[in-house]
Design an enzyme around this catalytic site. Structure first.
Site, PDB file in Angstrom:
ATOM      1  N   SER A 106     -14.623  -2.029  -2.259  1.00 28.26           N
ATOM      2  CA  SER A 106     -13.462  -2.474  -2.337  1.00 28.26           C
ATOM      3  C   SER A 106     -12.467  -1.251  -3.003  1.00 28.26           C
ATOM      4  CB  SER A 106     -13.069  -3.708  -2.897  1.00 28.26           C
ATOM      5  OG  SER A 106     -11.929  -4.459  -2.800  1.00 28.26           O
ATOM      6  N   ASP A 247      -5.824  -1.111   0.210  1.00 34.32           N
ATOM      7  CA  ASP A 247      -7.034  -0.684  -0.911  1.00 34.32           C
ATOM      8  C   ASP A 247      -8.075  -0.310   0.194  1.00 34.32           C
ATOM      9  OD1 ASP A 247      -8.248  -2.924   0.180  1.00 34.32           O
ATOM     10  OD2 ASP A 247      -9.083  -3.711  -1.651  1.00 34.32           O
ATOM     11  N   ASP A 249     -10.858  -1.061   1.503  1.00 39.79           N
ATOM     12  CA  ASP A 249     -11.456  -1.971   2.169  1.00 39.79           C
ATOM     13  C   ASP A 249     -10.789  -2.726   3.173  1.00 39.79           C
ATOM     14  OD1 ASP A 249     -11.325  -3.991   0.215  1.00 39.79           O
ATOM     15  OD2 ASP A 249     -13.018  -4.983   1.251  1.00 39.79           O
ATOM     16  N   ASP A 251      -8.654  -5.224   2.303  1.00 40.85           N
ATOM     17  CA  ASP A 251      -8.475  -6.660   2.280  1.00 40.85           C
ATOM     18  C   ASP A 251      -7.404  -7.187   1.299  1.00 40.85           C
ATOM     19  OD1 ASP A 251      -9.618  -6.174  -0.083  1.00 40.85           O
ATOM     20  OD2 ASP A 251     -11.190  -7.657  -0.029  1.00 40.85           O
TER      21      ASP A 251
END
Length: 458
Positions: A106, A247, A249, A251
């Site tokens: 992440s 960010d 990833d 999400d």
């Protein structure tokens, strides 16, 4: 003698420094086998698992390791390549796969990596399934291994990005476009570096890209949702209408208005909740917020007739509460926004599209939409710690908390907690005056640092 079952899963999957415990290739193979074992326990027959990743260099080795573990147990794997986490959740559902796996840490630095697992419905797996996977890994008992002609095949899905792009665009009203909007977009050199520009450009926006050149070692490096100052400056420089920072990833999202002011997840939640309520589309006129949600935002939601139900921090907890209370919108200050009408997990691109839709439909700037939301002064300091010793066992820290709470009285609050994904202690103080909360937060942070720390982090 019973073998100890080691906890592998944190608040958002398995995570750690790549090539160090627990994020090793060896463990990834075992995790692949364990996921296969759990699927075979749940139902017989052939199974398919979707595997995606972000842009970290270590993603290649973890992808190969997971696929090896899965296929050795007879599972067919569908490899997507770099794609946002919400894309994995979507494609898992679209392909009627039995599970989805995202290889990502992440918002963490490139040297970390992680493994998130989704159910066939696209939801993150339950605690019960996580414990079963940990048990299988500890005992190395995964069920029956297939013979040589029954191992699984590995296939690469060549149009995965295209499918997700079309899905994201479909959450924007048919017949409307983003024509006339100039957008500064920061993809954090992460999983959304191709799909996000395509989504906004195909909807006819003018897009100025930052953080769209991944090298494998620059993901989240002074860019993206954790460093919105990049797009703050760029929005002013390019005279853009809005800035969007994702960010690593994809999400979570943080936005910036045309004046260069940050619009965080709290404010995005408020804007979208109010819009859905006006259209009678907000289930129960309720949203899920978290203990970190700004008090001023909670007051605003109350003023427009929306009840905020409070969840612990973490998109997983937010989702659990959304499902329990039958709510279709929830979010965190950090930018994790869940629109259950569209996706089963946080989706930065889809969240940004909803705000852009509201801007266009209301013929408003982003600063117009936030003008009635008056946030309470809040200070947040992150302290890097060597280990996560229970905070209630540290007398000096507890004394500092009592002193700060006494200083704030009924006009503020303090929250001290460890991050669920990093060795960080977060200090949050909220009150009536900015200089006061800054000073009180620093007082606590200094004591935490002296007791446990290795220094402050941004």
């Amino acid at each position: 003698m019973t073998k100890e079952v080691k906890q592998l899963f944190g608040t958002d999957g398995v995570r750690g420094k790549a090539n160090y415990e627990p994020m090793t290739v060896e463990l990834s193979v075992l995790l692949g086998k364990a996921v296969a074992g759990v699927l075979q326990e749940s139902k017989s027959g052939k199974h398919r698992v979707v595997v995606g990743k972000d842009t970290r260099l270590s993603g290649y080795m973890f992808e190969n390791a997971l696929v090896a573990g899965l296929t050795s147990m007879g599972i067919e794997t569908l490899v997507l390549g770099p794609i946002p986490t919400p894309g994995v959740a979507f494609i898992t559902r679209a392909y009627r796969a039995d599970a989805g796996i995202m290889i990502s840490a992440s918002h963490n630095p490139y040297w970390d990596n992680g493994i998130k697992i989704f159910s066939s419905e696209g939801f993150k797996i339950s605690d019960v399934i996580e414990r079963r996977i940990e048990q299988m890994v500890a005992l190395k008992e995964f069920g029956n291994f297939p013979d040589d002609c029954a191992v699984g095949k590995n296939k690469r899905v060549v149009d995965a990005m295209g499918r997700y792009i079309e899905f994201a665009k479909a959450t924007f009203p048919r017949g409307r476009t983003l024509k006339g909007l100039k957008i500064v977009l920061d993809c954090a050199h992460g999983a959304a570096y191709k799909v996000a520009p395509s989504v906004f450009e195909e909807l006819d926006a003018e897009v100025i890209c930052y953080g769209c050149e991944p090298t494998g070692s620059n993901i989240n490096d002074n860019c993206g949702a954790l460093f919105p100052s990049v797009i703050q400056k760029a929005v002013i420089e390019h005279k853009a209408d809005v800035g969007i920072a994702l960010d690593g990833d994809g999400d979570r999202v943080i936005m910036v208005d045309e004046k260069g002011h940050i619009v965080d997840g709290d404010m995005i939640l408020s804007i979208c909740a109010n819009d859905l309520k006006k259209k009678d589309l907000l289930r129960g006129n309720r949203v899920i917020a978290t203990v970190m949600t700004n008090f001023g935002v909670l007051k605003y939601l109350e003023s427009v007739g929306i009840e905020a139900l409070i969840s612990p921090v973490g998109d997983r907890h937010v989702l659990q509460n959304m499902l329990e209370y039958e709510v279709n919108l929830g979010g965190e200050q950090s930018g994790h926004m869940i629109f259950l009408d569209y996706n089963t997990t946080g989706d930065g691109i889809v969240s940004a599209l909803q705000v852009l839709r509201i801007m266009i439909e209301s013929e408003s700037t982003l600063s117009d939409l936030t003008s009635l939301i008056v946030k309470s002064p809040q200070a947040l300091i992150n302290v890097a710690v060597k280990e996560k010793i229970p905070l209630d066992t540290l007398p000096l820290v507890q004394e500092a908390l009592r002193d700060v709470r006494s200083s704030l009285g009924d006009s503020g609050r303090v929250l001290l907690r460890y991050s669920g994904t990093e060795n960080i202690c977060r200090v949050m103080v909220e009150g009536l005056k900015k200089h006061q909360v800054d000073s009180l937060a620093k007082t606590i942070a200094d004591i935490v640092d002296s007791e446990l720390g290795v220094g402050m982090v941004e």
